[in-house]
Write an enzyme that holds these catalytic residues in place. Structure first.
Site, short mmCIF file in Angstrom:
data_model
loop_
_atom_site.label_atom_id
_atom_site.label_comp_id
_atom_site.label_asym_id
_atom_site.label_seq_id
_atom_site.Cartn_x
_atom_site.Cartn_y
_atom_site.Cartn_z
N PHE A 247 -10.00 8.46 6.36
CA PHE A 247 -9.54 7.25 5.66
C PHE A 247 -10.70 6.37 5.17
O PHE A 247 -10.62 5.16 5.14
CB PHE A 247 -8.54 6.46 6.51
N LEU A 248 -11.77 7.04 4.78
CA LEU A 248 -12.90 6.32 4.18
C LEU A 248 -13.15 6.84 2.77
O LEU A 248 -14.28 6.86 2.31
CB LEU A 248 -14.16 6.48 5.04
N LYS A 249 -12.10 7.33 2.12
CA LYS A 249 -12.27 7.81 0.75
C LYS A 249 -11.96 6.65 -0.19
O LYS A 249 -10.84 6.14 -0.23
CB LYS A 249 -11.31 8.98 0.51
N ALA A 250 -12.99 6.25 -0.94
CA ALA A 250 -12.79 5.12 -1.87
C ALA A 250 -12.05 5.59 -3.11
O ALA A 250 -12.02 6.77 -3.43
CB ALA A 250 -14.15 4.56 -2.26
N GLY A 251 -11.43 4.64 -3.81
CA GLY A 251 -10.71 4.99 -5.02
C GLY A 251 -9.90 3.82 -5.53
O GLY A 251 -10.37 2.68 -5.51
N GLY A 255 -1.04 3.83 -1.72
CA GLY A 255 0.32 3.62 -2.19
C GLY A 255 1.27 4.28 -1.21
O GLY A 255 0.95 4.43 -0.03
N CYS A 258 4.86 3.87 2.92
CA CYS A 258 4.56 3.25 4.22
C CYS A 258 3.54 2.12 4.16
O CYS A 258 3.86 0.98 4.49
CB CYS A 258 4.09 4.31 5.21
N LYS A 318 -0.22 10.26 -3.71
CA LYS A 318 -1.35 10.99 -3.12
C LYS A 318 -1.09 12.48 -3.37
O LYS A 318 -0.05 12.84 -3.95
CB LYS A 318 -1.50 10.69 -1.63
C1 UDX Z 1 0.91 7.07 6.21
C2 UDX Z 1 0.27 7.29 7.58
O1 UDX Z 1 -0.91 8.11 7.42
C3 UDX Z 1 1.26 7.93 8.54
O2 UDX Z 1 0.68 8.06 9.82
C4 UDX Z 1 2.50 7.04 8.60
O3 UDX Z 1 3.48 7.59 9.46
C5 UDX Z 1 3.09 6.82 7.22
O4 UDX Z 1 2.08 6.28 6.35
P1 UDX Z 1 1.46 8.60 4.08
O5 UDX Z 1 2.06 7.39 3.45
O6 UDX Z 1 2.19 9.90 3.99
O7 UDX Z 1 1.21 8.35 5.65
O8 UDX Z 1 0.03 8.82 3.38
P2 UDX Z 1 -1.51 8.84 3.79
O9 UDX Z 1 -2.00 10.23 3.76
O10 UDX Z 1 -1.78 8.06 4.98
O11 UDX Z 1 -2.12 8.09 2.50
C6 UDX Z 1 -1.67 6.79 2.13
C7 UDX Z 1 -2.36 6.32 0.90
O12 UDX Z 1 -3.73 6.02 1.13
C8 UDX Z 1 -2.37 7.29 -0.28
O13 UDX Z 1 -2.09 6.58 -1.47
C9 UDX Z 1 -3.79 7.84 -0.31
O14 UDX Z 1 -4.19 8.20 -1.61
C10 UDX Z 1 -4.57 6.63 0.17
N1 UDX Z 1 -5.84 6.97 0.85
C11 UDX Z 1 -5.83 7.66 2.02
C12 UDX Z 1 -7.04 6.54 0.32
O15 UDX Z 1 -7.07 5.89 -0.74
N2 UDX Z 1 -8.21 6.82 0.98
C13 UDX Z 1 -8.23 7.51 2.15
O16 UDX Z 1 -9.33 7.73 2.69
C14 UDX Z 1 -7.00 7.95 2.69
#
Ligand code: UDX
Length: 428
Positions: A247-251, A255, A258, A318
């Site tokens: 979860f350190l991917k910038a962009g 969305g 959740c 995503k």
């Molecule tokens: C999330 C939680 O990960 C999960 O544990 C919870 O139960 C529900 O919410 P989800 O919504 O399926 O799951 O997606 P996730 O893979 O967590 O990504 C969420 C959003 O963050 C996406 O839009 C993704 O593109 C973004 N993201 C994720 C980033 O921009 N950077 C990251 O490093 C990781």
């Protein structure tokens, strides 16, 4: 054990598939008759890898059934999981009417002791309200618990079969033992606690992950200013196990169904107790501004957007999902369209849902075709298959060789070698 699951959405169906695989007898109750008919015909209502196979296997072995009739599912169930939606209301609060509706339906149909478990993401105190609704309607003995769900769309089956942790929040030893048994065959640490704590663990987890994303996005914005590379910063930070790589991917920000909803709900919950959760407020604000900032970069690189042809790769919120809820891609497309741009979009799975959300959107059946006569190509979802497209062929098709990569997906050196002007987020 005999399990009933209320709601055939992501959480309900994935839980049903996994619990039946573990050997439990599962009955799913879903009020939407079309969805029930489709499930009976073996069709899952959304794209999720491995879910259709597991559902078919479980139905064939007789471990799984689906119905729209509470009377069929509830009376025999030893454990009932509430897995209904909690969509966001205009003020940021979750709509709990489906949860409370399910509680009423359960109350009218239980016949023996059972444990009613809330798996939907709900504000602290909701499971206790569920208990009150059921207790007001029946004299039968029952317990309630909160077992939040941590699955990620796109890898939901894998996450549920191999959880990091299983959180069981209940005030009853009997219920706790039953829930430990239900999850017995799954790996992962068990966290047994009280109901309120279990409820907040889910919100705290999602809010923390959202914080990591907004944090790295702010570092990316700073990298843009000082000429540093956020991807390398993330590697350098993430190797510290106290920080971690994930979860350190910038962009262009988070969305989905959740993070946006849960961060706002937690913030709202804090305010309702007169607590101003300042950090969380900033996380939410940064996420909103990140997609607007990318829109600014598009304007800055392309000038007036009127009549410009924009090819968009990625519509889902995503990768590995067909879900477009709160998708940054759809926001950016609607802003582009408002400014007169002509957008052509492609997504491996999410085009039907994107068309429902934006009926005027033009889509193409082949990713490479977004390049035809394009003034710019945007990458808005992190599908790994976009890396391997025939970029040399796409370079020949475009009018203007510009790529704006909102997910830092492509290799900048390779793209520039092909002759593209390539821009991403927080990378030189
Ligand atoms: C999330 C939680 O990960 C999960 O544990 C919870 O139960 C529900 O919410 P989800 O919504 O399926 O799951 O997606 P996730 O893979 O967590 O990504 C969420 C959003 O963050 C996406 O839009 C993704 O593109 C973004 N993201 C994720 C980033 O921009 N950077 C990251 O490093 C990781």
């Amino acid at each position: 054990m005999k399990i009933a699951i209320i709601g055939a959405g992501y959480v309900g169906l994935v839980s049903a598939a996994v619990f039946s695989k573990l050997g439990h007898k599962v009955c799913v109750v879903e009020k939407n008759k079309d969805r029930v008919a489709n499930l009976k015909a073996g069709k899952a209502p959304f794209y999720e890898p491995n879910l259709p196979e597991l559902l078919k296997e479980a139905t064939k072995s007789g471990k799984l059934s689906v119905t729209d009739d509470y009377a069929q599912a509830i009376p025999n169930a030893e454990v009932i999981f509430i897995c209904v939606g909690t969509p966001m209301l205009a003020n940021g609060e979750p709509d709990l009417s489906y949860v409370f509706g399910a509680a009423k339906d359960i109350a009218h149909h239980i016949k023996n002791y059972c444990v009613v478990v809330d798996k939907s993401t709900v504000p602290v105190g909701t499971t206790e309200k569920v208990k009150k609704i059921i207790a007001d309607a029946t004299k039968l003995d029952f317990d309630v618990a909160s077992c939040p769900e941590f699955l990620r769309e796109g890898s939901a089956i894998e996450n549920t079969l191999n959880p990091d942790r299983i959180v069981i929040g209940t005030d009853s030893k009997r219920a706790r033992d039953i829930l430990l048994e239900v999850h017995g065959k799954l790996p992962g640490e068990r966290v047994t606690t009280d109901i309120r704590t279990a409820e907040i663990i889910k919100y705290a987890s999602n809010a923390f992950l959202a914080t990591k994303i907004s944090f790295i996005n702010e570092i990316a914005n700073l990298c843009d200013e000082v000429g540093a590379n956020v991807d390398d910063v993330a590697v350098g930070m993430g190797l510290d196990p106290r920080i971690g790589k994930a979860f350190l991917k910038a962009g262009i920000g988070y969305g989905g169904s959740c993070f946006p909803k849960d961060t706002k709900a937690l913030h709202h919950m804090a305010l309702s107790k007169d607590y101003n959760f300042k950090l969380l407020r900033a996380v939410i604000e940064v996420n909103g501004s990140q997609r607007r900032k990318f829109m600014g970069t598009i304007r800055n690189k392309l000038g007036d957007l009127n009549e410009k042809n924009i090819g968009v790769l990625g519509l889902a919120f995503k990768n590995n999902t067909d879900d477009v809820r709160e998708s940054a891609a759809l926001d950016i497309i609607s802003w582009l369209t408002k400014e007169g741009a002509k957008v052509k979009g492609y997504d491996p799975e999410a085009m039907p849902n994107a068309k429902k959300a934006l009926p005027a959107l033009t889509t193409v059946n082949k990713a490479e075709d977004v390049a035809v006569d394009a003034d710019a190509i945007l990458i808005l979802t992190e599908w790994s298959k976009f890396v391997d497209l025939n970029w040399a062929e796409m370079r020949r098709k475009v009018k203007n060789p510009v790529i704006l990569d909102g997910r830092n997906l492509l290799n900048s050196v390779k793209m520039r070698k092909l002759g593209f002007k390539y821009y991403s987020v927080g990378r030189p």
